[in-house]
Design a protein around this motif. Structure first.
Motif, PDB file in Angstrom:
ATOM      1  N   PRO A  15     -48.518 -17.442  -0.987  1.00 13.90           N
ATOM      2  CA  PRO A  15     -47.310 -17.163  -0.205  1.00 13.90           C
ATOM      3  C   PRO A  15     -47.329 -17.790   1.183  1.00 13.90           C
ATOM      4  CG  PRO A  15     -48.643 -15.171  -0.455  1.00 13.90           C
ATOM      5  CD  PRO A  15     -49.254 -16.224  -1.325  1.00 13.90           C
ATOM      6  N   LEU A  16     -48.512 -18.147   1.717  1.00 13.34           N
ATOM      7  CA  LEU A  16     -48.571 -18.789   3.026  1.00 13.34           C
ATOM      8  C   LEU A  16     -47.936 -20.176   3.027  1.00 13.34           C
ATOM      9  CD1 LEU A  16     -52.131 -17.823   4.268  1.00 13.34           C
ATOM     10  CD2 LEU A  16     -49.938 -16.874   4.983  1.00 13.34           C
ATOM     11  N   TYR A  17     -47.849 -20.788   1.858  1.00 14.05           N
ATOM     12  CA  TYR A  17     -47.278 -22.133   1.757  1.00 14.05           C
ATOM     13  C   TYR A  17     -45.969 -22.161   0.974  1.00 14.05           C
ATOM     14  CZ  TYR A  17     -51.614 -23.738   3.747  1.00 14.05           C
ATOM     15  OH  TYR A  17     -52.671 -23.940   4.604  1.00 14.05           O
ATOM     16  N   GLU A  18     -45.408 -20.987   0.691  1.00 13.48           N
ATOM     17  CA  GLU A  18     -44.173 -20.894  -0.088  1.00 13.48           C
ATOM     18  C   GLU A  18     -43.021 -21.659   0.548  1.00 13.48           C
ATOM     19  OE1 GLU A  18     -41.321 -17.389  -1.924  1.00 13.48           O
ATOM     20  OE2 GLU A  18     -43.268 -16.872  -1.069  1.00 13.48           O
ATOM     21  N   HIS A  19     -42.970 -21.701   1.860  1.00 12.84           N
ATOM     22  CA  HIS A  19     -41.876 -22.353   2.587  1.00 12.84           C
ATOM     23  C   HIS A  19     -42.025 -23.875   2.655  1.00 12.84           C
ATOM     24  CE1 HIS A  19     -45.010 -22.296   5.625  1.00 12.84           C
ATOM     25  NE2 HIS A  19     -44.313 -23.195   6.285  1.00 12.84           N
ATOM     26  N   VAL A  20     -43.177 -24.412   2.326  1.00 17.38           N
ATOM     27  CA  VAL A  20     -43.453 -25.837   2.530  1.00 17.38           C
ATOM     28  C   VAL A  20     -42.836 -26.667   1.403  1.00 17.38           C
ATOM     29  CG1 VAL A  20     -45.261 -27.590   2.739  1.00 17.38           C
ATOM     30  CG2 VAL A  20     -45.574 -25.350   3.806  1.00 17.38           C
ATOM     31  N   ARG A  21     -41.970 -27.600   1.805  1.00 21.32           N
ATOM     32  CA  ARG A  21     -41.307 -28.491   0.858  1.00 21.32           C
ATOM     33  C   ARG A  21     -41.571 -29.965   1.177  1.00 21.32           C
ATOM     34  NH1 ARG A  21     -40.859 -24.324  -1.444  1.00 21.32           N
ATOM     35  NH2 ARG A  21     -39.027 -23.302  -2.250  1.00 21.32           N
ATOM     36  N   ARG A  22     -41.922 -30.246   2.447  1.00 19.94           N
ATOM     37  CA  ARG A  22     -42.137 -31.631   2.869  1.00 19.94           C
ATOM     38  C   ARG A  22     -43.165 -31.656   3.995  1.00 19.94           C
ATOM     39  NH1 ARG A  22     -37.741 -33.124   6.757  1.00 19.94           N
ATOM     40  NH2 ARG A  22     -37.113 -31.132   7.583  1.00 19.94           N
ATOM     41  N   LEU A  23     -43.573 -32.845   4.385  1.00 15.13           N
ATOM     42  CA  LEU A  23     -44.613 -32.996   5.410  1.00 15.13           C
ATOM     43  C   LEU A  23     -44.251 -32.315   6.722  1.00 15.13           C
ATOM     44  CD1 LEU A  23     -45.775 -36.697   4.949  1.00 15.13           C
ATOM     45  CD2 LEU A  23     -47.027 -34.617   4.345  1.00 15.13           C
ATOM     46  N   ASP A  24     -42.985 -32.373   7.108  1.00 17.59           N
ATOM     47  CA  ASP A  24     -42.552 -31.775   8.368  1.00 17.59           C
ATOM     48  C   ASP A  24     -42.765 -30.262   8.420  1.00 17.59           C
ATOM     49  OD1 ASP A  24     -41.832 -34.241   9.300  1.00 17.59           O
ATOM     50  OD2 ASP A  24     -39.679 -33.961   8.986  1.00 17.59           O
ATOM     51  N   ASP A  25     -42.968 -29.636   7.269  1.00 16.43           N
ATOM     52  CA  ASP A  25     -43.194 -28.197   7.213  1.00 16.43           C
ATOM     53  C   ASP A  25     -44.657 -27.833   7.472  1.00 16.43           C
ATOM     54  OD1 ASP A  25     -40.510 -27.781   6.567  1.00 16.43           O
ATOM     55  OD2 ASP A  25     -40.905 -27.940   4.414  1.00 16.43           O
ATOM     56  N   ILE A  26     -45.526 -28.823   7.584  1.00 19.91           N
ATOM     57  CA  ILE A  26     -46.954 -28.610   7.809  1.00 19.91           C
ATOM     58  C   ILE A  26     -47.276 -28.928   9.262  1.00 19.91           C
ATOM     59  CG2 ILE A  26     -49.277 -29.373   7.143  1.00 19.91           C
ATOM     60  CD1 ILE A  26     -48.057 -30.101   4.400  1.00 19.91           C
ATOM     61  N   SER A  27     -48.153 -28.165   9.832  1.00 19.64           N
ATOM     62  CA  SER A  27     -48.566 -28.386  11.217  1.00 19.64           C
ATOM     63  C   SER A  27     -49.048 -29.826  11.416  1.00 19.64           C
ATOM     64  CB  SER A  27     -49.707 -27.419  11.558  1.00 19.64           C
ATOM     65  OG  SER A  27     -50.440 -27.877  12.665  1.00 19.64           O
ATOM     66  N   PRO A  28     -48.550 -30.522  12.435  1.00 17.75           N
ATOM     67  CA  PRO A  28     -49.025 -31.884  12.704  1.00 17.75           C
ATOM     68  C   PRO A  28     -50.538 -31.938  12.911  1.00 17.75           C
ATOM     69  CG  PRO A  28     -47.074 -31.414  14.015  1.00 17.75           C
ATOM     70  CD  PRO A  28     -47.483 -30.127  13.361  1.00 17.75           C
ATOM     71  N   HIS A  29     -51.100 -30.886  13.504  1.00 15.61           N
ATOM     72  CA  HIS A  29     -52.557 -30.859  13.696  1.00 15.61           C
ATOM     73  C   HIS A  29     -53.293 -30.825  12.361  1.00 15.61           C
ATOM     74  CE1 HIS A  29     -56.319 -30.254  15.796  1.00 15.61           C
ATOM     75  NE2 HIS A  29     -56.595 -29.322  14.902  1.00 15.61           N
ATOM     76  N   ARG A  30     -52.775 -30.052  11.432  1.00 15.24           N
ATOM     77  CA  ARG A  30     -53.397 -29.968  10.083  1.00 15.24           C
ATOM     78  C   ARG A  30     -53.395 -31.341   9.424  1.00 15.24           C
ATOM     79  NH1 ARG A  30     -56.639 -28.651   6.516  1.00 15.24           N
ATOM     80  NH2 ARG A  30     -56.107 -27.254   4.823  1.00 15.24           N
ATOM     81  N   LEU A  31     -52.299 -32.064   9.546  1.00 15.45           N
ATOM     82  CA  LEU A  31     -52.219 -33.415   8.978  1.00 15.45           C
ATOM     83  C   LEU A  31     -53.222 -34.351   9.656  1.00 15.45           C
ATOM     84  CD1 LEU A  31     -48.351 -33.775   8.571  1.00 15.45           C
ATOM     85  CD2 LEU A  31     -50.042 -33.200   6.797  1.00 15.45           C
ATOM     86  N   ARG A  32     -53.378 -34.226  10.977  1.00 14.66           N
ATOM     87  CA  ARG A  32     -54.362 -35.050  11.698  1.00 14.66           C
ATOM     88  C   ARG A  32     -55.784 -34.718  11.256  1.00 14.66           C
ATOM     89  NH1 ARG A  32     -50.934 -33.978  16.008  1.00 14.66           N
ATOM     90  NH2 ARG A  32     -52.410 -32.482  16.886  1.00 14.66           N
ATOM     91  N   GLU A  33     -56.069 -33.434  11.008  1.00 15.25           N
ATOM     92  CA  GLU A  33     -57.402 -33.036  10.526  1.00 15.25           C
ATOM     93  C   GLU A  33     -57.728 -33.716   9.199  1.00 15.25           C
ATOM     94  OE1 GLU A  33     -58.111 -28.472  12.111  1.00 15.25           O
ATOM     95  OE2 GLU A  33     -57.217 -28.782  10.148  1.00 15.25           O
ATOM     96  N   ILE A  34     -56.771 -33.717   8.297  1.00 18.90           N
ATOM     97  CA  ILE A  34     -56.983 -34.334   6.986  1.00 18.90           C
ATOM     98  C   ILE A  34     -57.194 -35.835   7.142  1.00 18.90           C
ATOM     99  CG2 ILE A  34     -55.922 -34.830   4.745  1.00 18.90           C
ATOM    100  CD1 ILE A  34     -54.477 -32.072   5.049  1.00 18.90           C
TER     101      ILE A  34
END
Length: 161
Positions: A99-118
């Motif tokens: 349920p923590l990721y239920e709202h995520v449909r595209r990259l913009d829905d993810i924290s920019p920091h999380r994307l940088r970590e990956i």
């Protein structure tokens, strides 16, 4: 929706790969750099990428699973890369059962920091192995879906042959 088979649970430094011909999971190596997979990592079943493997997948999920776990996931984008074996696109997904990721449909829905970590993980995880990796950046969901459709067709053609 795609079915991801987890090879490497989040938090691991073990590089585990599925050996399709033998039907087993094998330890390929332990990462030499002081980094760990901060996402579930595996492959998308029913696909065949240009390199002959299944499409690579990263799954965002609150808790680690286990090697061999099948996870229903939603693709939201992908990371375009190149390594010593050639082009290496990695599809980023979110677990449908979390349920923590239920709202995520595209990259913009993810924290920019999380994307940088990956991105940072992939830019550095092979440094101490003297292997070169180029990270070209994130691609939107449409690009990931285009690739998945093409690789699904390749898989179907292979199964029919």
């Amino acid at each position: 929706m795609v079915e991801v088979v987890v090879e490497i649970p989040s938090g691991s430094r073990n590089k585990i790969e599925y050996d399709e011909s033998a039907g087993v999971y094998r330890l390929d190596r332990v990462l030499s750099s002081a980094v760990f997979y901060n996402f579930e990592y595996g492959y998308i079943s029913g696909t065949r990428a240009g390199d002959g493997d299944h499409d690579d997948a990263m799954v965002l999920l609150d808790q680690p699973t286990f090697t061999g776990c099948h996870v229903w996931a939603r693709p939201v984008g992908g990371l375009e890369m190149r390594d010593d074996k050639g082009e290496d696109f990695k599809v980023l997904c979110v677990a449908l059962g979390d349920p923590l990721y239920e709202h995520v449909r595209r990259l913009d829905d993810i924290s920019p920091h999380r994307l940088r970590e990956i991105e940072h993980f992939f830019a550095t995880y092979k440094l101490l192995e003297d292997k070169r990796v180029q990270v070209f950046g994130w691609r939107e969901r449409a690009e990931a879906l285009r690739l998945l459709r093409a690789d699904r067709k390749r898989w179907i053609a292979e199964q029919r042959a």
